[in-house]
Design an enzyme around this catalytic site. Structure first.
Site, PDB file in Angstrom:
ATOM      1  N   GLU A  44       2.615  -7.831   8.769  1.00 44.71           N
ATOM      2  CA  GLU A  44       2.637  -6.447   9.220  1.00 44.71           C
ATOM      3  C   GLU A  44       3.478  -5.786   8.123  1.00 44.71           C
ATOM      4  OE1 GLU A  44       0.690  -5.134  11.849  1.00 44.71           O
ATOM      5  OE2 GLU A  44      -0.005  -7.161  11.688  1.00 44.71           O
TER       6      GLU A  44
ATOM      7  N   ARG B 205      -3.329  -8.104 -20.668  1.00 44.24           N
ATOM      8  CA  ARG B 205      -4.091  -7.896 -21.761  1.00 44.24           C
ATOM      9  C   ARG B 205      -3.556  -6.964 -22.690  1.00 44.24           C
ATOM     10  NH1 ARG B 205      -9.302  -6.847 -20.861  1.00 44.24           N
ATOM     11  NH2 ARG B 205      -9.695  -5.181 -21.814  1.00 44.24           N
TER      12      ARG B 205
ATOM     13  N   ASP C 132     -10.631   0.590 -24.598  1.00 39.84           N
ATOM     14  CA  ASP C 132     -10.631   0.130 -23.257  1.00 39.84           C
ATOM     15  C   ASP C 132     -10.860   1.641 -22.612  1.00 39.84           C
ATOM     16  OD1 ASP C 132     -11.039  -2.442 -23.317  1.00 39.84           O
ATOM     17  OD2 ASP C 132      -8.933  -2.366 -22.102  1.00 39.84           O
TER      18      ASP C 132
ATOM     19  N   PRO D  67       0.613  -1.174  -0.169  1.00 44.91           N
ATOM     20  CA  PRO D  67      -0.104   0.045   0.036  1.00 44.91           C
ATOM     21  C   PRO D  67       0.951   1.284   0.064  1.00 44.91           C
ATOM     22  CG  PRO D  67      -0.088  -1.189   2.068  1.00 44.91           C
ATOM     23  CD  PRO D  67       0.538  -2.080   1.008  1.00 44.91           C
TER      24      PRO D  67
HETATM   25  N1  ADE Z   1      -0.708  -5.213  -0.028  1.00 42.40           N
HETATM   26  C1  ADE Z   1      -1.901  -4.898   0.747  1.00 42.40           C
HETATM   27  N2  ADE Z   1      -2.532  -3.702   0.516  1.00 42.40           N
HETATM   28  C2  ADE Z   1      -1.974  -3.595  -0.846  1.00 42.40           C
HETATM   29  C3  ADE Z   1      -2.572  -2.717  -1.898  1.00 42.40           C
HETATM   30  N3  ADE Z   1      -3.386  -1.557  -1.461  1.00 42.40           N
HETATM   31  N4  ADE Z   1      -1.936  -2.650  -2.770  1.00 42.40           N
HETATM   32  C4  ADE Z   1      -0.840  -3.381  -3.281  1.00 42.40           C
HETATM   33  N5  ADE Z   1      -0.339  -4.302  -2.430  1.00 42.40           N
HETATM   34  C5  ADE Z   1      -1.158  -4.440  -1.186  1.00 42.40           C
END
Ligand code: ADE
Length: 250
Positions: free
Chosen positions: A115, A153, A168, A88
């Protein structure tokens, strides 16, 4: 194109890889996907892949060695694959990034868990960090599937009709126009007359207009970066005028 997915849960992937467009692309040999179990690169009888964080605190951290060894087992120096950590904290994945990655030839996708991942993975064996959105998943596996799908793709030959991916949403920075198929009337809602007219030029202009209308209504931010022709700009002006009139009348 080759993709190696490094994960502690390789069993999550086969059904996803076997179906539909991706399944056909793999069968045709256009996309080659290998699943690498990070645990196979862990040491000791228990093949431990995580440990307690230095400095204390809750949760476990994925160890650097098994991940980096797994990355190195896939390819070194010559024809070095491009390695991506799904997290994230990464840069937000979008269509231009999918295009860039589809040109790379060989990608490694590393799925984190727990974590977090030891920082030395980021600094030592990763070329890019990618996030699929501002939310936290339990691991990178779903994110890796998103990247595999969006990138595959774009590999030449994967989509049947050559034009399909050019039309697309996002390919030219706009949202797609609405689609219709039979029946002509469903629950009182009719297919727009123009689509039944057989007049290809009128249909082209209608679709472009609806694509611009959708983008203006739902994602006006995309218009700043979109590739717009003179015709597009004229259509947009009209759409904005229309919207202004509707607002003034309400
Ligand atoms: N791992 C955990 N959350 C994630 C996300 N939002 N994007 C990519 N990998 C992740």
């Amino acid at each position: 194109m080759r993709l190696d997915i490094l994960t502690l849960f390789p069993d999550l992937f086969p059904p996803f890889l076997e179906e539909s467009i991706l399944g056909r692309a793999i069968k045709k040999g256009l996309v080659d996907i290998k699943l690498v179990n990070i645990r196979d690169f862990a040491e000791g009888p228990h093949k431990v892949t995580d440990d307690r964080p230095f400095g204390g605190g809750e949760g476990m951290v994925m160890k650097a060695e098994p991940i980096c060894w797994a990355v190195e087992s896939v390819g070194r120096e010559k024809n070095k694959p491009f390695s991506i950590l799904l997290t994230p904290q990464g840069r937000k994945f979008d269509q231009p990034t999918a295009w860039d990655l589809s040109q790379k030839g060989h990608l490694i996708l590393i799925c984190g868990r727990y974590e977090g991942v030891d920082e030395r993975v980021r600094t030592g064996c990763v070329d890019m960090e990618l996030s699929i959105g501002d939310y936290v998943l339990s691991g990178g596996e779903l994110a890796a599937m998103v990247v595999v799908d969006a990138v595959s793709r774009l590999v030449p030959g994967v989509l049947g009709g050559e034009r399909s991916n050019l039309e697309d949403s996002f390919q030219d920075g706009l949202l797609e126009y609405p689609h219709y198929t039979r029946p002509r009337v469903f629950r009182g809602q009719e297919v727009p007359e123009i689509l039944l007219s057989g007049d290809h030029e009128k249909i082209r202009v209608w679709r472009r207009t609806e694509s611009l209308r959708r983008t203006l209504q739902r994602r006006p931010d995309l218009l700043n970066e979109a590739r717009l022709s003179e015709e597009d700009r004229r259509i947009l002006e009209k759409l904005k005028e229309e919207a202004g009139k509707i607002e003034a009348g309400s």
